[in-house]
Design an enzyme around this catalytic site. Structure first.
Site, PDB file in Angstrom:
ATOM      1  CD  GLU A 155      15.955  39.340  44.383  1.00 47.34           C
ATOM      2  OE1 GLU A 155      16.730  40.168  44.881  1.00 47.34           O
ATOM      3  OE2 GLU A 155      16.147  38.806  43.271  1.00 47.34           O
ATOM      4  CD  GLU A 172      19.852  44.350  42.680  1.00 48.39           C
ATOM      5  OE1 GLU A 172      18.698  43.942  43.038  1.00 48.39           O
ATOM      6  OE2 GLU A 172      20.720  43.616  42.207  1.00 48.39           O
TER       7      GLU A 172
HETATM    8  C1  LIG Z   1      20.589  41.077  44.603  1.00 46.26           C
HETATM    9  S1  LIG Z   1      21.850  40.933  45.795  1.00 46.26           S
HETATM   10  C2  LIG Z   1      22.681  42.470  45.605  1.00 46.26           C
HETATM   11  C3  LIG Z   1      24.047  42.492  46.225  1.00 46.26           C
HETATM   12  C4  LIG Z   1      24.798  43.814  46.069  1.00 46.26           C
HETATM   13  N1  LIG Z   1      24.107  44.909  46.726  1.00 46.26           N
HETATM   14  C5  LIG Z   1      24.989  44.139  44.633  1.00 46.26           C
HETATM   15  O1  LIG Z   1      24.334  45.048  44.133  1.00 46.26           O
HETATM   16  O2  LIG Z   1      25.794  43.465  43.976  1.00 46.26           O
HETATM   17  C6  LIG Z   1      20.960  41.100  47.276  1.00 46.26           C
HETATM   18  C7  LIG Z   1      21.705  40.731  48.565  1.00 46.26           C
HETATM   19  O3  LIG Z   1      20.857  41.110  49.631  1.00 46.26           O
HETATM   20  C8  LIG Z   1      20.899  40.161  50.670  1.00 46.26           C
HETATM   21  N2  LIG Z   1      19.637  40.398  51.396  1.00 46.26           N
HETATM   22  C9  LIG Z   1      18.395  40.428  50.866  1.00 46.26           C
HETATM   23  N3  LIG Z   1      17.497  40.809  51.781  1.00 46.26           N
HETATM   24  C10 LIG Z   1      18.193  41.037  52.928  1.00 46.26           C
HETATM   25  C11 LIG Z   1      17.811  41.474  54.226  1.00 46.26           C
HETATM   26  N4  LIG Z   1      16.544  41.759  54.529  1.00 46.26           N
HETATM   27  N5  LIG Z   1      18.771  41.586  55.167  1.00 46.26           N
HETATM   28  C12 LIG Z   1      20.067  41.302  54.880  1.00 46.26           C
HETATM   29  N6  LIG Z   1      20.476  40.891  53.656  1.00 46.26           N
HETATM   30  C13 LIG Z   1      19.552  40.773  52.690  1.00 46.26           C
HETATM   31  C14 LIG Z   1      21.107  38.842  49.972  1.00 46.26           C
HETATM   32  O4  LIG Z   1      21.747  37.925  50.830  1.00 46.26           O
HETATM   33  C15 LIG Z   1      22.004  39.277  48.797  1.00 46.26           C
HETATM   34  O5  LIG Z   1      23.371  39.131  49.124  1.00 46.26           O
END
Ligand SMILES: C[S@@+](CC[C@H](N)C(=O)[O-])C[C@H]1O[C@@H](n2cnc3c(N)ncnc32)[C@H](O)[C@@H]1O
Length: 350
Positions: free
Chosen positions: A138, A129
Site C-alpha cells: 500500500e 496502518e
Molecule cells: C488500511 S486503511 C486503515 C484505516 C484505519 N487507520 C484503520 O486502521 O481502520 C488505510 C487508509 O489510509 C488511507 N491512505 C493510505 N495512504 C494514504 C496517504 N498517503 N495519505 C492519506 N491517506 C492515505 C486510505 O484511504 C485508507 O482509508
C-alpha cells in the site's frame, strides 16, 4: 471487544480474493467494515497504541480511515491526533466516530494525501496502518519516509515499529485452477478482477497477485525473509531481492506466498502467516499474498528454487498508488534448470 467476520464475507482456505491493495483509491465502507472486524488486526493495534501513547502525546495518524486508531490514541490520553486521509467519505466516518465518543476537541481531520499536508507542529508518534499483505503493497515506504522527515519530532516513534516480509514457495492446485477460471472472490461487485486488470493494463491474470489464505501444509520449503522495514528514513521502496530455497517436499510449485510479521511496538507483534480460519488465527482483511506461476513446475526435495522478487514504479506515476511487483524464478536440479517463469504486475517479456 469481540470482533466477528461479516456474514457475507465468510471465506475458506485456498480461495482467491481480489487484491485490495492494488485498488486503494476505490476502497469503500465494505472494506473498512472488513478491517474493523478483523480480530487479529484490531486487538494487536489496540494493545500497541495503549502501550506506546502517553498523556500529552501529539500523534499523526496517516490514513486514519474510519478513525478507530485515532480514537484509541485519544482514549489513551493523546493531547492531539491529526487524522489524515485521502478518502473524503471515509474521513467523514472518522469525524462522526470521534464526535460520538466525545473526543472531537482533540482530533484534527485532514482530507488530503499525506504528501500534501503541512502540520502546525511536529508529532511524538506517527501512527499508521497502511500495510498490505506484502508489507509495502500500500506504498507505505515513501509515505512513511516523507512523514518521518516532515512530521516527526527527533526522538519520536512509529507504530508499527518494524515490519518484515517473508516469501515461501507453495503448492496449491486448487488456487491455480481458480486463477485459470478467473474465479476471484470479492467483498462487493465494486471490486472486479477484469476491471482491475484493465485499469492496471495487465493482460494475463497470472501477472497479478491475489489475496488468499494459504495453508502452511502447502509450503515446499522454509519461508525466507524478503525485506525488512525499520522506519528509520532509510527504507527502500524500489528493490530487487534474490532468494534461494532448498525444496523440502515433492510437489507442484504453483506460486509464492507472501506475508508480513510486524512489531507494532516493543511488546506487541502482529503475524499474519497463520492459516487457521476456524480458530481465527488468520487475518480476515489481509489474508496472505499469492503470486501465481502460470506454468507450474514439478519439484523434488533438494531442488533449488531461485526467486527474484522486485518492487518498482512506472516511469510516469499517473496515480498515487501505482506500483510494480515482479516475481521470476528458476528451479535447478543437479545444476540444470528444470523450469522457469517470469511474472509481474508490469509488462514482462520472457
Ligand atoms: C488500511 S486503511 C486503515 C484505516 C484505519 N487507520 C484503520 O486502521 O481502520 C488505510 C487508509 O489510509 C488511507 N491512505 C493510505 N495512504 C494514504 C496517504 N498517503 N495519505 C492519506 N491517506 C492515505 C486510505 O484511504 C485508507 O482509508
Amino acid at each position: 471487544m469481540k470482533y466477528q467476520t461479516l456474514g457475507q464475507m465468510k471465506y475458506g482456505s485456498e480461495e482467491i480474493w481480489f487484491p485490495l491493495s492494488e485498488d486503494i483509491l476505490s476502497w469503500d465502507e465494505d472494506f473498512h467494515a472488513l478491517m474493523l472486524n478483523d480480530e487479529m488486526r484490531m486487538t494487536a493495534y489496540e494493545s500497541a497504541i495503549k502501550e506506546v501513547i502517553k498523556h500529552d502525546s501529539i500523534v499523526v495518524d496517516i490514513g486514519t480511515g474510519t478513525g478507530i486508531l485515532a480514537q484509541w490514541a485519544l482514549e489513551a490520553g493523546a493531547k492531539k491526533v491529526y487524522g489524515i486521509d485521502v478518502n473524503k467519505k471515509i474521513l467523514e466516518l472518522a469525524q462522526k466516530r470521534i464526535e460520538k465518543a466525545n473526543l472531537g476537541g482533540r482530533f484534527v481531520p485532514i482530507n488530503k494525501i499525506s504528501y500534501e499536508v503541512e502540520l502546525p507542529e511536529k508529532a511524538d508518534i506517527i501512527l499508521s496502518e497502511i500495510l498490505g499483505n506484502l508489507g509495502d503493497n500500500e506504498d507505505m515506504t515513501p509515505i512513511l519516509n516523507d512523514a518521518r522527515k516532515r512530521f516527526l519530532l527527533s526522538g519520536g516513534v512509529f507504530i508499527p515499529k518494524e515490519i518484515k516480509t517473508y516469501l515461501v514457495p507453495i503448492s496449491s492446485q486448487a488456487i491455480h485452477k481458480q486463477i485459470i477460471e478467473k474465479k476471484c472472490r470479492s467483498i462487493s461487485v465494486k471490486y472486479g478482477l477484469t476491471d482491475l486488470l484493465n485499469k492496471l493494463g495487465i493482460k494475463n491474470q497470472f501477472d497479478i497477485y491475489y489475496d488468499a489464505v494459504i495453508p502452511i501444509s502447502s509450503y515446499l520449503a522454509k519461508p525466507a525473509l524478503a525485506k525488512a522495514f525499520h522506519f528509520d528514513g532509510a527504507d527502500e521502496a524500489v528493490y530487487q531481492t534474490e532468494i534461494k530455497y532448498e525444496i523440502e517436499k515433492a510437489g507442484i510449485l504453483t506460486g509464492v506466498k507472501g506475508y508480513f510479521i510486524a512489531n507494532l511496538s516493543t511488546n506487541i507483534s502482529l503475524d499474519i502467516s497463520g492459516d487457521d480460519i476456524a480458530e481465527r488465527k488468520t487475518s480476515d482483511c489481509w489474508k496472505h499474498c499469492y503470486m501465481p506461476i502460470e506454468k507450474p513446475i514439478s519439484v523434488q526435495p533438494h531442488d533449488i528454487f531461485q526467486l527474484n522478487f522486485s518492487r518498482s514504479y512506472p516511469k510516469e506515476k499517473l496515480t498515487p498508488f501505482r506500483q510494480f511487483y515482479g516475481w521470476d524464478g528458476k528451479v535447478f536440479r543437479n545444476d540444470k534448470i528444470i523450469g522457469e517463469f517470469r511474472h509481474g504486475t508490469h509488462k514482462v517479456n520472457l
